[in-house]
Write an enzyme that holds these catalytic residues in place. Structure first.
Site, short mmCIF file in Angstrom:
data_model
loop_
_atom_site.label_atom_id
_atom_site.label_comp_id
_atom_site.label_asym_id
_atom_site.label_seq_id
_atom_site.Cartn_x
_atom_site.Cartn_y
_atom_site.Cartn_z
N LYS A 155 -17.10 103.04 39.41
CA LYS A 155 -18.15 102.99 38.38
C LYS A 155 -19.38 102.36 38.56
O LYS A 155 -20.10 102.77 38.17
CB LYS A 155 -17.76 102.29 37.51
CG LYS A 155 -17.85 102.60 35.90
CD LYS A 155 -17.06 101.74 34.69
CE LYS A 155 -18.19 101.90 33.43
NZ LYS A 155 -17.41 100.55 33.08
N ASP A 181 -16.63 105.03 30.68
CA ASP A 181 -15.89 104.19 30.91
C ASP A 181 -14.64 104.07 29.38
O ASP A 181 -14.10 105.36 29.26
CB ASP A 181 -17.14 103.19 30.22
CG ASP A 181 -17.70 103.97 29.04
OD1 ASP A 181 -17.18 104.98 29.09
OD2 ASP A 181 -18.82 103.49 27.52
#
Ligand code: SF4
Length: 222
Positions: free
Chosen positions: A134, A152
């Site tokens: 991420k 997310d």
């Protein structure tokens, strides 16, 4: 939601391949200001901000980095102080011991392997201590060359509600989205989802009556 109702809702909105462009276009018109909320002025600050943002809010990170980036300007600066001092300086972002360890390990590697610069190569970013997919995705995307799609909590929730994925794990959701979202939109897509999630499609109380996607969303309540 009963299975027949879910199938009916999916039929009503049509296949996701046909919906993805209008979804992106409408969200882009609705959230023209959608952008990363973290504040940074160079690649090193970007990397540090994203590393600090794990398990906390962007607002909280910005509050901490306002001071932090005045004191720590180069990778060497992060190693010039005792770990306890860095821990104190990032304390308010939470998980400060682990984050300090990751920051110090990353700075060490930047100095030893990359002449103190943040590497552009995605796999090189992933090798930095404490940098997961991420983080590498956000950094690459903000530098204008997204290699994947940031997933997310908002991207996950909205992708599921919009019927763009049935997956649960971020890595599987990302794979579905990479097949669906045009590559040129990989960078802005998460921002659009995040801002729509914050402003309209709330986790507990989605404001479907005020949403521009009702006719494209199988989860719409209107
Ligand atoms: S219609 Fe409702 S559930 Fe669907 S994206 Fe909009 S707010 Fe979320």
């Amino acid at each position: 939601m009963a299975r027949s109702y879910r199938a009916e809702a999916r039929r009503r909105v049509g296949p996701k391949r046909e919906r993805i462009r209008p979804i992106i276009e409408r969200l882009a018109a609705e959230h023209a200001d959608a952008a990363i909320a973290l504040r940074f002025s160079n690649d090193l600050e970007l990397l540090v901000s994203v590393m600090l943002s794990a398990q906390t809010t962007d607002v909280n990170v910005n509050r901490v980095t306002e001071q932090l980036f005045r004191k720590y300007r180069t990778p060497e600066d992060y190693l010039a102080v005792e770990p306890e001092e860095l821990e104190r300086d990032i304390f308010a972002t939470g998980f400060y011991r682990q984050k300090t360890k990751s920051l110090r390990g990353t700075m060490q590697m930047l100095i030893e392997d990359y002449d103190g610069e943040v590497p552009t190569d995605f796999d090189a970013l992933l090798r930095l201590p404490g940098v997961a997919r991420k983080t590498a995705n956000v950094v690459s995307s903000e530098r204008g060359s997204p290699q994947g799609i940031v997933v997310d909590t908002h991207v996950r929730r909205l992708s599921q509600r919009l019927g763009l994925t049935k997956q649960e794990a971020p890595v599987h959701i990302e794979r579905d989205l990479m097949r669906l979202v045009p590559r040129a939109d990989w960078g802005r897509f998460p921002h659009l989802m995040i801002w729509h999630g914050r402003r309209v499609c709330d986790a507990r109380r989605p404001l479907c009556e005020a949403c521009v996607l009702t006719d494209l969303c199988p989860s719409s309540r209107v």
